[in-house]
Design an enzyme around this catalytic site. Structure first.
Site: not given
Length: 266
Positions: A42, A181, A222, A230
Site C-alpha cells: 500500500y 463493501l 474509510s 461504520n
C-alpha cells in the site's frame, strides 16, 4: 478461541495521500477502532504509523497488521523488509504479520519458517496469511510452527466465502474480510437498502453487520464521516430474517482478481 482478539478494523488500501491516511487512522482510533490494517504494497506504512503515534490511544490497545509484499517473500528479503516495515510504522513490533499473496517469491517451505523466526524474535506477535486457497491454507498449517491467527480474503454479501469461513471455524483463526463493501458496489444494493431502512441505518453498516454476524472481521477503507459511521456496525442487531435475506445475495464475483492469484492457478 483464536490467539488474538480482532474487532472491526480500518483498512488502508487505497489511502495513498499521506495526510488523509494519517488523519483517517487518528479519527478511527479516537472514535473507537482498535484494529488497523496496512501492507508494504500500500506504500502508506509511514502515514499509518504517524496516525497511530498521534492518536490519543495507547499503542498496546491497538492491533496493528501489515503484510509482506509478494516480491519480498524470499527468506532474506522477508527478514529484511519486515524490519523495514517496523521502521516505517515507528513500532517495535506488529500484532499481525501476513503473507500478502502466495505468489511471486512465495515458496512455502522457504518462506513460512521465516515467519516463525520473526515471531520468535518479537517482530510480530502473530503470523497470518492472505489470499490463500483452502489447499494452500492447509499446507501452511502443516509447515508453520506458529498458529495461523488470521486469514485475510475478499468477503462481502455478494462473495461470501463459505468454505473459507468453515475452515476458519475448524482451524480456529479469524477470517478477515477485505473489500467488505465490494469497492462501493454494495452501497446501492436494493436488498441491503431495504434491510438498512428497516434497521434505521445505512447499507454500508448493514454489510459490515452481516460480516460480523457471520464471524468475519471486516476492514473497510474509510475516510471522513464514514470512519465513525461504520463503527455503528457492531451495535446493529440484524434479525435472522435480515441475515437470511442477505445470505441470498451470494453468487457474485470477486472485485479483486489478479491473473496470478492462487485461485487462478489451480
Amino acid at each position: 478461541m483464536p490467539p488474538i482478539d480482532l474487532g472491526l478494523g480500518l483498512g488502508t488500501s487505497g489511502l495513498d495521500d499521506p495526510a488523509e491516511c494519517t488523519e483517517s487512522v487518528v479519527t478511527a482510533l479516537e472514535a473507537g477502532y482498535r484494529h488497523v490494517d496496512t501492507a508494504q504494497m500500500y506504500d502508506n506504512e509511514t502515514a499509518v504509523g504517524e496516525g497511530i503515534a498521534r492518536a490519543d490511544v495507547d499503542r498496546d490497545e491497538v492491533v496493528v497488521a501489515t503484510k509482506i509484499h509478494p516480491t519480498n517473500l524470499a527468506p532474506a528479503d522477508a527478514r529484511e523488509t519486515a524490519r523495514e516495515s517496523l521502521d516505517r510504522l515507528g513500532l517495535d513490533r506488529v500484532d499481525l504479520l501476513y503473507v500478502h499473496w502466495p505468489t511471486k517469491a512465495y515458496d512455502p517451505e522457504a518462506t513460512l519458517p521465516v515467519f516463525d523466526e520473526l515471531r520468535e524474535e518479537g517482530v510480530t506477535d502473530h503470523v497470518a496469511v492472505s489470499n490463500f486457497t483452502p489447499d494452500l491454507l492447509r499446507e501452511a498449517r502443516e509447515i508453520l510452527e506458529s498458529p495461523i491467527a488470521a486469514h485475510q480474503v475478499e468477503c462481502h454479501p455478494r462473495f461470501q466465502q463459505p468454505e473459507l469461513r468453515e475452515l476458519a471455524a475448524e482451524f480456529d483463526h479469524h477470517l478477515v474480510g477485505y473489500s467488505p463493501l465490494a469497492r462501493g458496489e454494495l452501497l446501492d444494493d436494493p436488498t441491503l437498502a431495504a434491510v438498512a431502512e428497516r434497521n434505521g441505518t445505512s447499507t454500508a453498516v448493514v454489510a459490515l453487520s452481516w460480516a460480523l454476524a457471520r464471524d468475519v472481521v471486516p476492514i473497510p477503507k474509510s475516510t471522513g464521516d464514514h470512519v465513525t459511521e461504520n463503527l455503528a456496525a457492531p451495535e446493529v442487531d440484524l434479525s435472522a430474517d435480515d441475515l437470511a435475506e442477505i445470505d441470498g445475495l451470494a453468487g457474485g464475483g470477486r472485485t479483486i482478481d489478479p491473473d496470478d492469484a492462487a485461485w487462478n492457478r489451480e
